[in-house]
Design a protein around this motif. Structure first.
Motif, PDB file in Angstrom:
ATOM      1  N   ASP A 309      45.370  51.474  54.185  1.00 22.76           N
ATOM      2  CA  ASP A 309      43.578  51.668  53.424  1.00 22.76           C
ATOM      3  C   ASP A 309      42.797  51.042  54.324  1.00 22.76           C
ATOM      4  OD1 ASP A 309      44.368  48.663  53.126  1.00 22.76           O
ATOM      5  OD2 ASP A 309      45.538  49.280  51.584  1.00 22.76           O
ATOM      6  N   ASP A 310      42.612  49.884  54.302  1.00 22.36           N
ATOM      7  CA  ASP A 310      41.361  49.014  55.055  1.00 22.36           C
ATOM      8  C   ASP A 310      41.926  48.597  56.497  1.00 22.36           C
ATOM      9  OD1 ASP A 310      39.667  49.979  53.147  1.00 22.36           O
ATOM     10  OD2 ASP A 310      39.837  47.974  51.923  1.00 22.36           O
ATOM     11  N   SER A 311      41.098  48.432  57.359  1.00 25.26           N
ATOM     12  CA  SER A 311      41.471  47.553  58.648  1.00 25.26           C
ATOM     13  C   SER A 311      41.106  46.254  58.600  1.00 25.26           C
ATOM     14  CB  SER A 311      40.623  48.252  59.920  1.00 25.26           C
ATOM     15  OG  SER A 311      39.404  48.279  59.957  1.00 25.26           O
ATOM     16  N   LEU A 312      41.493  45.540  59.657  1.00 26.36           N
ATOM     17  CA  LEU A 312      41.258  44.201  59.580  1.00 26.36           C
ATOM     18  C   LEU A 312      39.637  43.811  59.791  1.00 26.36           C
ATOM     19  CD1 LEU A 312      41.886  41.180  59.974  1.00 26.36           C
ATOM     20  CD2 LEU A 312      42.668  41.570  62.164  1.00 26.36           C
ATOM     21  N   GLY A 313      39.051  44.704  60.499  1.00 24.58           N
ATOM     22  CA  GLY A 313      37.659  44.462  60.900  1.00 24.58           C
ATOM     23  C   GLY A 313      36.935  44.644  59.780  1.00 24.58           C
ATOM     24  N   GLU A 314      37.019  45.719  58.905  1.00 17.20           N
ATOM     25  CA  GLU A 314      36.610  46.263  57.679  1.00 17.20           C
ATOM     26  C   GLU A 314      36.604  44.945  56.866  1.00 17.20           C
ATOM     27  OE1 GLU A 314      36.288  49.450  54.100  1.00 17.20           O
ATOM     28  OE2 GLU A 314      37.822  49.560  55.865  1.00 17.20           O
ATOM     29  N   ALA A 315      37.864  44.198  56.576  1.00 20.22           N
ATOM     30  CA  ALA A 315      37.983  42.915  55.739  1.00 20.22           C
ATOM     31  C   ALA A 315      37.294  42.035  56.247  1.00 20.22           C
ATOM     32  CB  ALA A 315      39.519  42.858  55.657  1.00 20.22           C
ATOM     33  N   PHE A 316      37.042  41.720  57.556  1.00 17.10           N
ATOM     34  CA  PHE A 316      36.227  40.645  58.090  1.00 17.10           C
ATOM     35  C   PHE A 316      34.742  41.057  57.706  1.00 17.10           C
ATOM     36  CE2 PHE A 316      39.434  38.935  60.918  1.00 17.10           C
ATOM     37  CZ  PHE A 316      39.016  37.694  60.989  1.00 17.10           C
ATOM     38  N   ASP A 317      34.254  42.378  57.704  1.00 18.16           N
ATOM     39  CA  ASP A 317      32.794  42.596  57.304  1.00 18.16           C
ATOM     40  C   ASP A 317      32.514  42.365  55.868  1.00 18.16           C
ATOM     41  OD1 ASP A 317      32.205  43.362  60.200  1.00 18.16           O
ATOM     42  OD2 ASP A 317      32.714  45.616  59.752  1.00 18.16           O
ATOM     43  N   THR A 319      34.160  40.449  54.056  1.00 17.20           N
ATOM     44  CA  THR A 319      34.158  39.203  53.380  1.00 17.20           C
ATOM     45  C   THR A 319      32.941  38.427  54.175  1.00 17.20           C
ATOM     46  OG1 THR A 319      36.554  39.002  53.799  1.00 17.20           O
ATOM     47  CG2 THR A 319      35.300  36.792  53.838  1.00 17.20           C
ATOM     48  N   ALA A 320      32.348  38.834  55.270  1.00 14.86           N
ATOM     49  CA  ALA A 320      31.119  38.117  55.627  1.00 14.86           C
ATOM     50  C   ALA A 320      29.872  38.465  54.636  1.00 14.86           C
ATOM     51  CB  ALA A 320      30.669  38.779  57.144  1.00 14.86           C
ATOM     52  N   ARG A 321      29.841  39.634  54.250  1.00 13.35           N
ATOM     53  CA  ARG A 321      28.850  39.986  53.268  1.00 13.35           C
ATOM     54  C   ARG A 321      28.878  39.282  51.886  1.00 13.35           C
ATOM     55  NH1 ARG A 321      29.295  45.376  55.660  1.00 13.35           N
ATOM     56  NH2 ARG A 321      30.875  45.953  54.052  1.00 13.35           N
ATOM     57  N   LEU A 322      30.182  39.198  51.696  1.00 10.42           N
ATOM     58  CA  LEU A 322      30.510  38.380  50.088  1.00 10.42           C
ATOM     59  C   LEU A 322      29.962  37.071  50.463  1.00 10.42           C
ATOM     60  CD1 LEU A 322      32.041  38.158  47.449  1.00 10.42           C
ATOM     61  CD2 LEU A 322      34.162  37.687  48.627  1.00 10.42           C
ATOM     62  N   LEU A 323      30.334  36.535  51.338  1.00 13.63           N
ATOM     63  CA  LEU A 323      29.815  34.859  51.726  1.00 13.63           C
ATOM     64  C   LEU A 323      28.482  34.890  52.193  1.00 13.63           C
ATOM     65  CD1 LEU A 323      32.939  33.618  53.410  1.00 13.63           C
ATOM     66  CD2 LEU A 323      32.192  33.529  50.950  1.00 13.63           C
ATOM     67  N   GLY A 331      30.260  41.330  61.351  1.00 20.04           N
ATOM     68  CA  GLY A 331      30.957  40.382  60.454  1.00 20.04           C
ATOM     69  C   GLY A 331      32.088  39.631  61.027  1.00 20.04           C
ATOM     70  N   GLY A 332      32.912  40.254  61.769  1.00 19.54           N
ATOM     71  CA  GLY A 332      34.232  39.350  62.400  1.00 19.54           C
ATOM     72  C   GLY A 332      33.792  38.144  63.004  1.00 19.54           C
ATOM     73  N   PRO A 333      32.705  37.818  63.897  1.00 23.15           N
ATOM     74  CA  PRO A 333      32.272  36.841  64.634  1.00 23.15           C
ATOM     75  C   PRO A 333      31.774  35.965  63.614  1.00 23.15           C
ATOM     76  CG  PRO A 333      31.660  38.778  65.832  1.00 23.15           C
ATOM     77  CD  PRO A 333      32.324  39.155  64.681  1.00 23.15           C
ATOM     78  N   ALA A 334      30.879  36.144  62.575  1.00 25.43           N
ATOM     79  CA  ALA A 334      30.029  35.532  61.614  1.00 25.43           C
ATOM     80  C   ALA A 334      31.313  34.677  60.865  1.00 25.43           C
ATOM     81  CB  ALA A 334      29.250  36.425  60.631  1.00 25.43           C
ATOM     82  N   VAL A 335      32.319  35.539  60.436  1.00 26.78           N
ATOM     83  CA  VAL A 335      33.521  34.590  59.515  1.00 26.78           C
ATOM     84  C   VAL A 335      34.155  33.908  60.458  1.00 26.78           C
ATOM     85  CG1 VAL A 335      35.562  35.177  58.492  1.00 26.78           C
ATOM     86  CG2 VAL A 335      33.737  36.687  58.041  1.00 26.78           C
ATOM     87  N   VAL A 370      40.002  37.798  47.860  1.00 35.15           N
ATOM     88  CA  VAL A 370      38.911  36.950  48.354  1.00 35.15           C
ATOM     89  C   VAL A 370      37.667  37.121  47.324  1.00 35.15           C
ATOM     90  CG1 VAL A 370      37.183  36.555  50.281  1.00 35.15           C
ATOM     91  CG2 VAL A 370      39.738  37.109  50.774  1.00 35.15           C
ATOM     92  N   ARG A 371      37.358  38.167  46.908  1.00 35.38           N
ATOM     93  CA  ARG A 371      36.167  38.364  46.043  1.00 35.38           C
ATOM     94  C   ARG A 371      36.508  37.657  44.967  1.00 35.38           C
ATOM     95  NH1 ARG A 371      35.468  41.574  42.072  1.00 35.38           N
ATOM     96  NH2 ARG A 371      37.049  43.211  42.655  1.00 35.38           N
ATOM     97  N   MET A 372      37.697  37.954  44.096  1.00 29.48           N
ATOM     98  CA  MET A 372      37.738  37.401  42.886  1.00 29.48           C
ATOM     99  C   MET A 372      38.168  35.766  43.052  1.00 29.48           C
ATOM    100  SD  MET A 372      40.794  40.149  41.492  1.00 29.48           S
ATOM    101  CE  MET A 372      40.978  39.148  39.982  1.00 29.48           C
ATOM    102  N   LYS A 373      38.816  35.118  43.984  1.00 31.27           N
ATOM    103  CA  LYS A 373      38.624  33.708  44.251  1.00 31.27           C
ATOM    104  C   LYS A 373      37.416  33.139  44.384  1.00 31.27           C
ATOM    105  CE  LYS A 373      43.156  32.650  44.403  1.00 31.27           C
ATOM    106  NZ  LYS A 373      43.771  31.422  43.580  1.00 31.27           N
ATOM    107  N   THR A 374      36.382  33.792  45.176  1.00 29.04           N
ATOM    108  CA  THR A 374      35.089  33.388  45.280  1.00 29.04           C
ATOM    109  C   THR A 374      34.133  33.273  44.041  1.00 29.04           C
ATOM    110  OG1 THR A 374      35.222  34.486  47.479  1.00 29.04           O
ATOM    111  CG2 THR A 374      33.004  33.815  46.679  1.00 29.04           C
ATOM    112  N   GLU A 375      34.434  34.457  43.190  1.00 23.86           N
ATOM    113  CA  GLU A 375      33.677  34.294  42.078  1.00 23.86           C
ATOM    114  C   GLU A 375      34.191  33.342  41.101  1.00 23.86           C
ATOM    115  OE1 GLU A 375      34.278  38.288  40.786  1.00 23.86           O
ATOM    116  OE2 GLU A 375      32.729  39.123  42.085  1.00 23.86           O
ATOM    117  N   LYS A 376      35.805  32.928  41.240  1.00 24.31           N
ATOM    118  CA  LYS A 376      36.207  32.031  40.022  1.00 24.31           C
ATOM    119  C   LYS A 376      35.767  30.502  40.586  1.00 24.31           C
ATOM    120  CE  LYS A 376      40.728  30.203  38.997  1.00 24.31           C
ATOM    121  NZ  LYS A 376      41.890  30.280  39.086  1.00 24.31           N
ATOM    122  N   ILE A 377      35.579  30.217  42.000  1.00 30.58           N
ATOM    123  CA  ILE A 377      35.289  29.156  42.355  1.00 30.58           C
ATOM    124  C   ILE A 377      33.660  28.861  42.081  1.00 30.58           C
ATOM    125  CG2 ILE A 377      34.651  27.815  44.480  1.00 30.58           C
ATOM    126  CD1 ILE A 377      36.909  29.199  45.944  1.00 30.58           C
TER     127      ILE A 377
END
Length: 505
Positions: A309-317, A319-323, A331-335, A370-377
């Motif tokens: 499905d998704d690549s590692l780089g896309e997951a980093f991107d 997550t960076a936008r989510l945060l 997004g990778g260097p930022a995370v 990651v999104r669900m955990k972030t929203e829960k926190i």
């Protein structure tokens, strides 16, 4: 003219029309006051005739409609059957790695032909008995790059135009804007690379290579068209470069004095060095790809595992936008930077594909977790938005995500190594390539895996600036192709958004 709703045979229609005329005349006579028996009889007979014709027409139409309905049903069923076939075909690929030649794509990358060894110099070759110079052009995504390399691995000159500022406000690459930026910068980037190499013009290079896929098609076309134009204008050998192969062979570039492998020369080909020899295992981790490949030679790759499905780089991107991190530089260097401040065990996240004992990857589920955990926190903190989370919370989330994302890589890599160590090819070298290979945490953990094997593996990773997209990768990949006697015809070269490797060679 309005369409007649029922299907009526021509003869039936004429008889019906005639009867209507007769009936109309009878009615006219009747309304005019002529009540004679003859008129009444005519009117009655006309009505009977009309009723009879309508009955005949209806029976004929009923039979015709039934036949047509049956025919249409067959067509619909055939169409549904066809759709079902397409859906079944798509289902075949669910849960399977992408970017693999599994019959889904019409065009595959096989420069060596079906056997993998029959290379053809379609546009000729430079003099390979001595070091030659290649211009490489890269425009597969959002960076316009050009570089001039010598065939012994020396980078003579480079130029790169980044589009980070253009796309940052959108949170991702906007293809149309990227294409326009490529068009605006392509000439100046090439000219700067030529000047930095100490050359007077493109005429001074011996060959031209350009990325032709995979990538954003409208962006690829900008670089490809310019390279074709230059190759035909100056009559230079031309190489259409595969973007993923370019990442892979960057691990072979002798970028320092530690190059351990020498490619023997001959009367026709000069001797040269490589940092790593074929065959080797490659881990490609980038914004669009995540693959483990057995690299047997130029154009010869076996996909052992890939993302479903998704690549590692896309997951980093994502997550960076989510945060809420700035992703202008990726997004990778930022995370990665934020993760250094956090606890990698603070947030419990699932390692993907634990029940699958293969070597494929998946990051879609981890992104969601990651999104669900972030929203829960955020909810536990009584915050209205995840944007209001403290830096400590966001650092813990970033660190926990990065830790689990790399654990997924580690598990798949160990399984692959176990498998390869039982094979006769004796592969004990790992090349880590692609944009995410610049991640220092990933590098250090993979280095530990290689060194802790019973029989330690050699690991080769290009310098961070050569892991991301740039012109040098296109030039070096073109050199590797030329050294095996392969070039392409610029006249009919196209670009490909999807460009899988040949599955068997």
């Amino acid at each position: 003219m309005p369409q007649i709703p029922c299907r009526i045979a021509p003869l039936t229609f004429l008889l019906l029309l005639s009867s209507l005329v007769m009936f109309g005349r009878a009615l006219t006579t009747s309304f005019a006051g002529n009540r004679s028996r003859r008129t009444s009889t005519l009117s009655w007979r006309s009505a009977q005739s009309l009723t009879s014709l309508f009955s005949t027409c209806n029976e004929a139409d009923s039979e015709s409609l039934t036949t047509n309905k049956s025919s249409e049903t067959k067509k619909v069923r055939k169409k549904k059957k066809g759709n079902k076939g397409i859906k079944d075909k798509r289902r075949e690929f669910i849960g399977k790695a992408k970017a693999v030649d599994n019959g889904r794509w019409s065009t595959i990358y096989a420069p060596g032909g079906e056997d993998g060894f029959t290379f053809v110099a379609k546009s000729g070759l430079p003099d390979r008995s001595k070091p030659f110079i290649v211009l490489g052009i890269e425009s597969s995504c959002d960076d316009t790059g050009a570089a001039v390399l010598r065939s012994d691995g020396v980078i003579l000159g480079e130029s790169l135009a980044s589009q980070n500022e253009i796309h940052e406000e959108f949170g991702g690459i906007v293809p149309g804007l990227a294409k326009t930026a490529h068009e605006e910068k392509i000439d100046s980037v090439i000219n700067e690379a030529i000047a930095n190499a100490g050359l007077s013009s493109v005429e001074d290079v011996d060959a031209i290579g350009v990325t032709v896929g995979p990538g954003l098609e409208i962006c690829l076309r900008v670089g490809c068209n310019k390279a074709k134009e230059l190759a035909m204008k100056y009559k230079k050998p031309f190489v259409g470069v595969h973007h993923l192969e370019a990442h892979i062979v960057m691990a072979r570039l002798p970028f320092n004095a530690d190059a351990k492998f020498t490619v023997g020369g001959s009367d026709d080909i000069h001797e040269s060095k490589r940092a790593i020899a074929f065959p080797f295992l490659a881990l490609l981790v980038s914004g669009g790809h995540c693959q483990l490949m057995k690299c047997l030679g130029i154009g010869r790759y076996e996909i052992i595992g890939g993302t479903i499905d998704d690549s590692l780089g896309e997951a980093f991107d994502k997550t960076a936008r989510l945060l809420g991190l700035p992703i202008g530089g990726g997004g990778g260097p930022a995370v990665e930077q934020l993760a250094k401040e956090g606890d990698p065990k603070a947030v419990q996240l699932p390692i993907p594909l634990q029940k699958r004992k293969d070597c494929d990857f998946s990051y879609a589920g981890l992104k969601t977790a990651v999104r669900m955990k972030t929203e829960k926190i955020a909810a536990e903190r009584g915050l209205d938005s995840v944007n209001d989370l403290s830096r400590e919370d966001r650092a813990n989330i970033a660190s926990s995500f990065q830790n689990v994302a790399i654990k997924h890589i580690e598990q798949r890599l160990k399984r692959t190594m176990d498998m390869l160590e039982t094979e006769e090819e004796g592969i004990r070298s790992l090349a880590v390539v692609g944009g995410v290979a610049a991640n220092q945490e990933l590098r250090s953990r993979l280095e530990a895996i290689c060194s802790n094997r019973n029989e330690p593996w050699q690991m080769m990773v290009p310098p961070p600036r050569l892991c991301t997209d740039q012109g040098a990768m296109a030039a070096w990949a073109a050199i590797e192709r030329i050294m095996v006697g392969s070039s392409d015809n610029p006249d009919d070269q196209d670009v490909f958004a999807r460009f899988p490797f040949q599955s068997k060679a």
